[in-house]
Design a protein around this motif. Structure first.
Motif, PDB file in Angstrom:
ATOM      1  N   SER A  26       0.828  -1.208   0.000  1.00  0.00           N
ATOM      2  CA  SER A  26       0.000   0.000   0.000  1.00  0.00           C
ATOM      3  C   SER A  26       0.860   1.254   0.000  1.00  0.00           C
ATOM      4  CB  SER A  26      -0.920   0.016   1.223  1.00  0.00           C
ATOM      5  OG  SER A  26      -1.824  -1.047   1.150  1.00  0.00           O
ATOM      6  N   VAL A  27       1.938   1.230   0.763  1.00  0.00           N
ATOM      7  CA  VAL A  27       2.829   2.383   0.812  1.00  0.00           C
ATOM      8  C   VAL A  27       3.530   2.563  -0.528  1.00  0.00           C
ATOM      9  CG1 VAL A  27       4.959   3.280   1.843  1.00  0.00           C
ATOM     10  CG2 VAL A  27       3.173   2.325   3.310  1.00  0.00           C
ATOM     11  N   VAL A  28       4.182   1.508  -1.009  1.00  0.00           N
ATOM     12  CA  VAL A  28       4.991   1.612  -2.231  1.00  0.00           C
ATOM     13  C   VAL A  28       4.134   1.972  -3.436  1.00  0.00           C
ATOM     14  CG1 VAL A  28       6.445   0.315  -3.833  1.00  0.00           C
ATOM     15  CG2 VAL A  28       6.832   0.126  -1.373  1.00  0.00           C
ATOM     16  N   LEU A  60       5.661  -2.025 -17.679  1.00  0.00           N
ATOM     17  CA  LEU A  60       6.127  -3.416 -17.592  1.00  0.00           C
ATOM     18  C   LEU A  60       7.374  -3.535 -16.725  1.00  0.00           C
ATOM     19  CD1 LEU A  60       5.663  -4.695 -21.262  1.00  0.00           C
ATOM     20  CD2 LEU A  60       4.241  -5.192 -19.263  1.00  0.00           C
ATOM     21  N   VAL A  61       8.161  -2.483 -16.653  1.00  0.00           N
ATOM     22  CA  VAL A  61       9.354  -2.477 -15.809  1.00  0.00           C
ATOM     23  C   VAL A  61       9.010  -2.011 -14.400  1.00  0.00           C
ATOM     24  CG1 VAL A  61      11.619  -1.404 -15.458  1.00  0.00           C
ATOM     25  CG2 VAL A  61      10.953  -2.199 -17.729  1.00  0.00           C
ATOM     26  N   TRP A  62       8.240  -0.932 -14.285  1.00  0.00           N
ATOM     27  CA  TRP A  62       7.978  -0.364 -12.965  1.00  0.00           C
ATOM     28  C   TRP A  62       7.154  -1.279 -12.071  1.00  0.00           C
ATOM     29  CZ3 TRP A  62      10.645   2.667 -10.253  1.00  0.00           C
ATOM     30  CH2 TRP A  62      11.405   3.691 -10.824  1.00  0.00           C
ATOM     31  N   ILE A  63       6.235  -2.027 -12.605  1.00  0.00           N
ATOM     32  CA  ILE A  63       5.409  -2.893 -11.748  1.00  0.00           C
ATOM     33  C   ILE A  63       6.267  -3.930 -11.020  1.00  0.00           C
ATOM     34  CG2 ILE A  63       3.564  -4.630 -11.734  1.00  0.00           C
ATOM     35  CD1 ILE A  63       2.153  -2.796 -13.846  1.00  0.00           C
ATOM     36  N   PRO A  64       7.130  -4.694 -11.703  1.00  0.00           N
ATOM     37  CA  PRO A  64       7.990  -5.621 -10.951  1.00  0.00           C
ATOM     38  C   PRO A  64       8.946  -4.891 -10.001  1.00  0.00           C
ATOM     39  CG  PRO A  64       8.015  -6.163 -13.292  1.00  0.00           C
ATOM     40  CD  PRO A  64       7.261  -4.889 -13.149  1.00  0.00           C
ATOM     41  N   GLN A  69      10.415  -3.543  -4.416  1.00  0.00           N
ATOM     42  CA  GLN A  69      10.535  -2.525  -3.369  1.00  0.00           C
ATOM     43  C   GLN A  69       9.605  -2.855  -2.202  1.00  0.00           C
ATOM     44  OE1 GLN A  69      10.067   1.484  -4.963  1.00  0.00           O
ATOM     45  NE2 GLN A  69      11.142   0.857  -6.817  1.00  0.00           N
ATOM     46  N   THR A  70       8.426  -3.367  -2.512  1.00  0.00           N
ATOM     47  CA  THR A  70       7.473  -3.764  -1.473  1.00  0.00           C
ATOM     48  C   THR A  70       8.065  -4.845  -0.591  1.00  0.00           C
ATOM     49  OG1 THR A  70       5.553  -3.184  -2.822  1.00  0.00           O
ATOM     50  CG2 THR A  70       5.205  -4.829  -1.098  1.00  0.00           C
ATOM     51  N   VAL A  71       8.618  -5.871  -1.213  1.00  0.00           N
ATOM     52  CA  VAL A  71       9.208  -6.969  -0.444  1.00  0.00           C
ATOM     53  C   VAL A  71      10.408  -6.456   0.359  1.00  0.00           C
ATOM     54  CG1 VAL A  71      10.384  -9.210  -0.608  1.00  0.00           C
ATOM     55  CG2 VAL A  71       8.341  -8.754  -1.996  1.00  0.00           C
ATOM     56  N   ALA A  72      11.206  -5.583  -0.237  1.00  0.00           N
ATOM     57  CA  ALA A  72      12.364  -5.021   0.474  1.00  0.00           C
ATOM     58  C   ALA A  72      11.911  -4.257   1.713  1.00  0.00           C
ATOM     59  CB  ALA A  72      13.160  -4.106  -0.460  1.00  0.00           C
ATOM     60  N   LEU A  73      10.905  -3.420   1.568  1.00  0.00           N
ATOM     61  CA  LEU A  73      10.392  -2.659   2.709  1.00  0.00           C
ATOM     62  C   LEU A  73       9.850  -3.595   3.780  1.00  0.00           C
ATOM     63  CD1 LEU A  73       9.662   0.045   4.010  1.00  0.00           C
ATOM     64  CD2 LEU A  73       7.547   0.043   2.649  1.00  0.00           C
ATOM     65  N   TRP A  74       9.123  -4.604   3.368  1.00  0.00           N
ATOM     66  CA  TRP A  74       8.577  -5.577   4.311  1.00  0.00           C
ATOM     67  C   TRP A  74       9.697  -6.322   5.038  1.00  0.00           C
ATOM     68  CZ3 TRP A  74       8.843 -11.010   3.872  1.00  0.00           C
ATOM     69  CH2 TRP A  74       8.097 -11.719   4.815  1.00  0.00           C
ATOM     70  N   LEU A  75      10.731  -6.729   4.305  1.00  0.00           N
ATOM     71  CA  LEU A  75      11.850  -7.426   4.944  1.00  0.00           C
ATOM     72  C   LEU A  75      12.509  -6.555   6.007  1.00  0.00           C
ATOM     73  CD1 LEU A  75      13.568  -9.145   1.876  1.00  0.00           C
ATOM     74  CD2 LEU A  75      12.539 -10.307   3.850  1.00  0.00           C
ATOM     75  N   VAL A  76      12.729  -5.305   5.684  1.00  0.00           N
ATOM     76  CA  VAL A  76      13.362  -4.396   6.644  1.00  0.00           C
ATOM     77  C   VAL A  76      12.455  -4.193   7.852  1.00  0.00           C
ATOM     78  CG1 VAL A  76      14.082  -1.991   6.983  1.00  0.00           C
ATOM     79  CG2 VAL A  76      14.886  -3.275   4.999  1.00  0.00           C
ATOM     80  N   ALA A  77      11.169  -4.002   7.602  1.00  0.00           N
ATOM     81  CA  ALA A  77      10.232  -3.779   8.706  1.00  0.00           C
ATOM     82  C   ALA A  77      10.128  -4.994   9.623  1.00  0.00           C
ATOM     83  CB  ALA A  77       8.857  -3.412   8.157  1.00  0.00           C
ATOM     84  N   ALA A 142      18.305  -4.951   0.397  1.00  0.00           N
ATOM     85  CA  ALA A 142      19.170  -4.041  -0.367  1.00  0.00           C
ATOM     86  C   ALA A 142      19.336  -4.537  -1.793  1.00  0.00           C
ATOM     87  CB  ALA A 142      20.529  -3.911   0.323  1.00  0.00           C
ATOM     88  N   TYR A 143      19.561  -5.826  -1.960  1.00  0.00           N
ATOM     89  CA  TYR A 143      19.743  -6.390  -3.301  1.00  0.00           C
ATOM     90  C   TYR A 143      18.469  -6.263  -4.141  1.00  0.00           C
ATOM     91  CZ  TYR A 143      23.996  -8.457  -1.347  1.00  0.00           C
ATOM     92  OH  TYR A 143      25.210  -8.649  -0.747  1.00  0.00           O
ATOM     93  N   LEU A 144      17.314  -6.319  -3.491  1.00  0.00           N
ATOM     94  CA  LEU A 144      16.052  -6.174  -4.218  1.00  0.00           C
ATOM     95  C   LEU A 144      15.884  -4.768  -4.795  1.00  0.00           C
ATOM     96  CD1 LEU A 144      13.629  -8.212  -1.932  1.00  0.00           C
ATOM     97  CD2 LEU A 144      14.214  -8.722  -4.323  1.00  0.00           C
ATOM     98  N   LEU A 145      16.631  -3.805  -4.289  1.00  0.00           N
ATOM     99  CA  LEU A 145      16.576  -2.438  -4.819  1.00  0.00           C
ATOM    100  C   LEU A 145      17.541  -2.222  -5.983  1.00  0.00           C
ATOM    101  CD1 LEU A 145      16.231  -0.343  -1.553  1.00  0.00           C
ATOM    102  CD2 LEU A 145      14.438  -1.046  -3.137  1.00  0.00           C
ATOM    103  N   LEU A 146      18.459  -3.134  -6.192  1.00  0.00           N
ATOM    104  CA  LEU A 146      19.444  -2.959  -7.267  1.00  0.00           C
ATOM    105  C   LEU A 146      18.814  -2.861  -8.664  1.00  0.00           C
ATOM    106  CD1 LEU A 146      22.457  -5.100  -6.014  1.00  0.00           C
ATOM    107  CD2 LEU A 146      22.097  -2.621  -5.846  1.00  0.00           C
ATOM    108  N   PRO A 147      17.801  -3.659  -8.997  1.00  0.00           N
ATOM    109  CA  PRO A 147      17.179  -3.473 -10.307  1.00  0.00           C
ATOM    110  C   PRO A 147      16.555  -2.071 -10.468  1.00  0.00           C
ATOM    111  CG  PRO A 147      16.628  -5.624  -9.446  1.00  0.00           C
ATOM    112  CD  PRO A 147      17.300  -4.877  -8.334  1.00  0.00           C
ATOM    113  N   THR A 148      16.032  -1.515  -9.377  1.00  0.00           N
ATOM    114  CA  THR A 148      15.520  -0.137  -9.436  1.00  0.00           C
ATOM    115  C   THR A 148      16.661   0.818  -9.725  1.00  0.00           C
ATOM    116  OG1 THR A 148      13.704  -0.630  -7.914  1.00  0.00           O
ATOM    117  CG2 THR A 148      14.329   1.682  -8.147  1.00  0.00           C
TER     118      THR A 148
END
Length: 167
Positions: A26-28, A60-64, A69-77, A142-148
């Motif tokens: 919801s945040v992302v 097509l790129v931004w959705i994945p 980013q959602t999973v990364a935020l959740w992992l950190v939280a 952190a690695y999940l943000l690398l594609p971004t």
């Protein structure tokens, strides 16, 4: 008996994790909705480099990327050792999302090509800062943000080229 099992499932760790993941999504995805929709005909009229991706590639790129980013935020939280440890990572993520949205406003909304460049560079730096802030809590986040970071690098180059072609 069955209702007790369902109640335990709905209040147990699985439900809490699912709610946390939904809140992160919801945040992302929600923050992006704060940016008004702009007239796409203006962008189509700009001179663009030959290597510009077709318009359909962007969602097509931004959705994945947003899903990662959602999973990364959740992992950190969920992996932070304390609420205090979340301060810098959450600030960095908030800045990253706000700067990405502001770049859209400046570039597409205000149509200020030259002025969009410093915002793009700051946005790029904020993605790197977010990955750096996430790493001590969850290297995977952190690695999940690398594609971004890669995609924003491509977007920055596209932004530079569009500015040069439309002086």
């Amino acid at each position: 008996m069955a209702s007790r099992g369902l109640l335990e499932l709905l209040s147990g760790p699985v439900a809490i994790n699912a709610l946390g993941l939904a809140a992160s999504a919801s945040v992302v995805f929600g923050v992006q909705r704060l940016v008004p929709t702009f007239d796409p005909s203006w962008y189509k009229s700009l001179k663009k480099p030959s290597w510009t991706p077709p318009n359909y590639v962007f969602p097509l790129v931004w959705i994945p990327l947003k899903l990662m980013q959602t999973v990364a935020l959740w992992l950190v939280a969920t992996k932070a050792p304390s609420a205090a440890a979340l301060g810098v990572p959450l600030f960095a993520m908030g800045a990253h999302m706000a700067l990405g949205n502001w770049w859209n406003v400046v570039f597409f909304g205000q149509r200020k090509l030259n002025e969009s460049l410093p915002w793009m560079y700051t946005f790029w730096a904020s993605v790197a800062a977010t990955a750096a802030a996430f790493y001590p809590i969850s290297p995977l986040a952190a690695y999940l943000l690398l594609p971004t970071q890669v995609w924003v690098t491509i977007a920055a180059k596209l932004n530079v080229d569009i500015v040069a072609l439309n002086k």
